[in-house]
Design a protein around this motif. Structure first.
Motif, PDB file in Angstrom:
ATOM      1  N   GLY A 111       0.790  -1.232   0.000  1.00 53.80           N
ATOM      2  CA  GLY A 111       0.000   0.000   0.000  1.00 53.80           C
ATOM      3  C   GLY A 111       0.816   1.273   0.000  1.00 53.80           C
ATOM      4  N   ALA A 112       2.116   1.178   0.236  1.00 53.28           N
ATOM      5  CA  ALA A 112       2.942   2.385   0.260  1.00 53.28           C
ATOM      6  C   ALA A 112       2.980   3.024  -1.131  1.00 53.28           C
ATOM      7  N   CYS A 113       3.050   4.353  -1.143  1.00 54.38           N
ATOM      8  CA  CYS A 113       3.115   5.094  -2.408  1.00 54.38           C
ATOM      9  C   CYS A 113       4.544   5.111  -2.930  1.00 54.38           C
ATOM     10  N   VAL A 114       4.682   5.538  -4.184  1.00 49.66           N
ATOM     11  CA  VAL A 114       6.013   5.799  -4.718  1.00 49.66           C
ATOM     12  C   VAL A 114       6.049   7.260  -5.152  1.00 49.66           C
ATOM     13  N   SER A 115       7.144   7.925  -4.799  1.00 52.32           N
ATOM     14  CA  SER A 115       7.283   9.352  -5.052  1.00 52.32           C
ATOM     15  C   SER A 115       8.390   9.546  -6.081  1.00 52.32           C
ATOM     16  N   VAL A 116       8.059  10.163  -7.220  1.00 56.10           N
ATOM     17  CA  VAL A 116       9.002  10.240  -8.336  1.00 56.10           C
ATOM     18  C   VAL A 116       9.306  11.698  -8.683  1.00 56.10           C
ATOM     19  N   ASN A 117      10.591  12.002  -8.825  1.00 58.10           N
ATOM     20  CA  ASN A 117      11.008  13.370  -9.164  1.00 58.10           C
ATOM     21  C   ASN A 117      10.798  13.659 -10.644  1.00 58.10           C
ATOM     22  N   SER A 168      -3.540   6.522  -7.280  1.00 56.68           N
ATOM     23  CA  SER A 168      -3.473   7.139  -5.950  1.00 56.68           C
ATOM     24  C   SER A 168      -2.196   6.750  -5.205  1.00 56.68           C
ATOM     25  N   ARG A 169      -1.432   5.784  -5.766  1.00 55.37           N
ATOM     26  CA  ARG A 169      -0.176   5.397  -5.110  1.00 55.37           C
ATOM     27  C   ARG A 169       1.042   6.041  -5.766  1.00 55.37           C
ATOM     28  N   LEU A 170       0.779   6.938  -6.711  1.00 54.93           N
ATOM     29  CA  LEU A 170       1.884   7.667  -7.342  1.00 54.93           C
ATOM     30  C   LEU A 170       1.874   9.119  -6.885  1.00 54.93           C
ATOM     31  N   ILE A 171       3.045   9.580  -6.450  1.00 56.41           N
ATOM     32  CA  ILE A 171       3.214  10.992  -6.095  1.00 56.41           C
ATOM     33  C   ILE A 171       4.295  11.562  -7.013  1.00 56.41           C
ATOM     34  N   LEU A 172       4.030  12.703  -7.593  1.00 52.52           N
ATOM     35  CA  LEU A 172       5.041  13.355  -8.431  1.00 52.52           C
ATOM     36  C   LEU A 172       5.651  14.502  -7.652  1.00 52.52           C
ATOM     37  N   GLU A 173       6.981  14.547  -7.609  1.00 51.40           N
ATOM     38  CA  GLU A 173       7.672  15.632  -6.918  1.00 51.40           C
ATOM     39  C   GLU A 173       8.158  16.639  -7.951  1.00 51.40           C
ATOM     40  N   ILE A 174       7.674  17.855  -7.820  1.00 50.69           N
ATOM     41  CA  ILE A 174       8.133  18.900  -8.731  1.00 50.69           C
ATOM     42  C   ILE A 174       8.673  20.069  -7.911  1.00 50.69           C
ATOM     43  N   THR A 175       9.502  20.863  -8.537  1.00 52.96           N
ATOM     44  CA  THR A 175      10.027  22.028  -7.817  1.00 52.96           C
ATOM     45  C   THR A 175       9.214  23.262  -8.172  1.00 52.96           C
ATOM     46  N   GLU A 176       9.464  24.285  -7.388  1.00 54.44           N
ATOM     47  CA  GLU A 176       8.735  25.543  -7.559  1.00 54.44           C
ATOM     48  C   GLU A 176       8.880  26.100  -8.967  1.00 54.44           C
ATOM     49  N   THR A 177      10.045  25.836  -9.573  1.00 53.76           N
ATOM     50  CA  THR A 177      10.306  26.325 -10.930  1.00 53.76           C
ATOM     51  C   THR A 177       9.195  25.931 -11.905  1.00 53.76           C
ATOM     52  N   VAL A 178       8.709  24.697 -11.745  1.00 53.99           N
ATOM     53  CA  VAL A 178       7.678  24.206 -12.661  1.00 53.99           C
ATOM     54  C   VAL A 178       6.417  25.067 -12.568  1.00 53.99           C
ATOM     55  N   LEU A 179       6.075  25.431 -11.324  1.00 56.73           N
ATOM     56  CA  LEU A 179       4.856  26.219 -11.130  1.00 56.73           C
ATOM     57  C   LEU A 179       5.035  27.638 -11.642  1.00 56.73           C
ATOM     58  N   MET A 180       6.299  28.108 -11.619  1.00 55.04           N
ATOM     59  CA  MET A 180       6.521  29.512 -11.967  1.00 55.04           C
ATOM     60  C   MET A 180       6.782  29.726 -13.448  1.00 55.04           C
ATOM     61  N   GLN A 181       7.235  28.663 -14.157  1.00 51.12           N
ATOM     62  CA  GLN A 181       7.438  28.835 -15.595  1.00 51.12           C
ATOM     63  C   GLN A 181       6.078  28.803 -16.279  1.00 51.12           C
ATOM     64  N   ASP A 182       5.608  29.923 -16.708  1.00 48.83           N
ATOM     65  CA  ASP A 182       4.291  30.126 -17.276  1.00 48.83           C
ATOM     66  C   ASP A 182       3.215  29.486 -16.396  1.00 48.83           C
ATOM     67  N   SER A 183       2.288  28.627 -16.632  1.00 51.64           N
ATOM     68  CA  SER A 183       1.635  28.579 -17.911  1.00 51.64           C
ATOM     69  C   SER A 183       0.337  27.837 -17.803  1.00 51.64           C
ATOM     70  N   GLY A 184      -0.467  28.038 -18.763  1.00 54.38           N
ATOM     71  CA  GLY A 184      -1.745  27.368 -18.824  1.00 54.38           C
ATOM     72  C   GLY A 184      -1.592  25.876 -18.993  1.00 54.38           C
ATOM     73  N   THR A 185      -0.596  25.475 -19.797  1.00 52.87           N
ATOM     74  CA  THR A 185      -0.463  24.052 -20.078  1.00 52.87           C
ATOM     75  C   THR A 185      -0.015  23.268 -18.845  1.00 52.87           C
ATOM     76  N   THR A 186       0.895  23.872 -18.044  1.00 45.98           N
ATOM     77  CA  THR A 186       1.348  23.197 -16.831  1.00 45.98           C
ATOM     78  C   THR A 186       0.168  22.955 -15.896  1.00 45.98           C
ATOM     79  N   GLY A 220      -6.098  11.042  -9.773  1.00 41.75           N
ATOM     80  CA  GLY A 220      -5.780  10.583  -8.423  1.00 41.75           C
ATOM     81  C   GLY A 220      -4.305  10.655  -8.069  1.00 41.75           C
ATOM     82  N   VAL A 221      -3.468  11.079  -9.022  1.00 36.71           N
ATOM     83  CA  VAL A 221      -2.027  11.190  -8.774  1.00 36.71           C
ATOM     84  C   VAL A 221      -1.767  12.346  -7.807  1.00 36.71           C
ATOM     85  N   GLY A 222      -0.859  12.125  -6.840  1.00 35.76           N
ATOM     86  CA  GLY A 222      -0.534  13.164  -5.860  1.00 35.76           C
ATOM     87  C   GLY A 222       0.578  14.074  -6.353  1.00 35.76           C
TER      88      GLY A 222
END
Ligand code: C2E
Ligand code: CA
Ligand code: CA
Ligand code: CA
Length: 277
Positions: free
Chosen positions: A110-116, A142-160, A171-173
């Protein structure tokens, strides 16, 4: 001012040249490693403070070149990001991580996996890549978590935003990595479907010596909770840090104290030993 003598100039040139050569050597070797599937994935436990349960494992890319020896991802990921290699590496790590997570059981059931994910991956078809990994592995989203950095949120954009919403709806975290180290505007946390923030290791390492750090960490944890987000502290190395984090209300912890990154079989064996005790 006196100009540098020719000797020091030559030394300077040589250092730059050596650096460029080394970089090029690494890139060439990395290209081969990617083509021959020699990038491996190690895992590090992320533990819930309240009951020490392993909630997730973070997947971390590992590479040992036959000639150059082991190379840290802190070196090869930035090199990969400057070429298109990061897309292939990211895809391979994601696929491996999802397949491993779909299969692990026992102490890790049941443990999730967190991927950069690297910001560069958002410039390609990342939603499709994630969906493929989920379908092929059979992992529950629901067992997948994606790790992103602040840069991703700040580079634009509607598509992100659209991409992240699409994944979140499946259901992805989503976790914000290295939180506090950059310039995230708090507004971003509300705009994007974020579930967790990972407090940067620099705050954790200052906890014992700095009252300011304790106040900052406490404020970040409160803020996260107000926004309905979970908090993970990175780089926990001492019992004293753990005690502070517990007192400050942090939800989850990760670091050498709780377990070093290692190959999956070693992590599994360590969890089995922990469960037996
Ligand atoms: P990160 O995502 O912040 O990962 C945490 C890093 O801290 C890992 O370094 C981990 O081994 C290290 N660490 C964990 N606990 C402790 C601790 O208690 N003390 C200290 N001093 N360090 C600790 P690692 O594995 O060398 O990875 C470095 C960075 O490379 C990662 O930082 C991440 O930004 C990047 N990276 C690694 N794998 C991937 C990947 O598959 N894709 C992408 N895009 N980036 C990756
Ligand atoms: Ca990370
Ligand atoms: Ca981090
Ligand atoms: Ca980092």
């Amino acid at each position: 001012a006196k100009r540098d003598g020719p000797g020091s100039l030559r030394l300077f040139d040589r250092t730059l040249l050596e650096e460029a050569e080394r970089r090029w050597q690494i890139e060439r070797a990395l290209r081969l490693a990617v083509a021959t599937s020699r990038i491996e994935v190690h895992y590090q436990p992320i533990v819930r403070l309240a009951d020490r349960r392993v909630l997730a494992l973070e997947a971390l890319a590992r590479w040992t070149d036959p000639q150059l020896g082991p190379i840290s991802p802190a070196i090869f990921i930035p090199i990969a990001e400057e070429s298109s290699l990061i897309n292939q590496i990211g895809k391979a790590v994601l696929m491996q991580a999802c397949c491993d997570a779909a299969a692990w059981d026992g102490a890790l059931a049941g443990a999730c996996v967190s991927v950069n994910l690297s910001p560069a991956q958002f410039r390609s078809e990342i939603a499709t890549v994630v969906e493929q990994a989920l379908v092929i592995s059979g992992l529950d989203p629901s067992r997948l978590i994606l790790e992103i950095t602040e840069t991703v949120l700040m580079q634009d954009s509607g598509t992100t935003l659209q991409t992240l919403n699409q994944l979140s709806e499946k259901g992805v975290g989503l976790a914000i990595d290295d939180f506090g180290a950059g310039y995230t505007s708090l507004a971003y946390l509300k705009k994007f479907p974020v579930h967790k923030i990972k407090l940067d290791r620099s705050f954790v390492s200052d906890l014992e010596d700095s009252e300011d750090s304790r106040l900052i960490v406490e404020a970040m944890i409160r803020l996260a909770h107000v926004l309905g987000l979970q908090t993970v502290a990175e780089g926990v190395e001492t019992e004293a840090q753990l005690a502070f984090l517990e007192r400050l209300g942090c939800d989850e912890v990760q670091g050498y104290l709780l377990g070093r990154p290692g190959p999956l079989d070693r992590i599994l064996a360590a969890r089995l030993r922990a469960a037996a005790n």
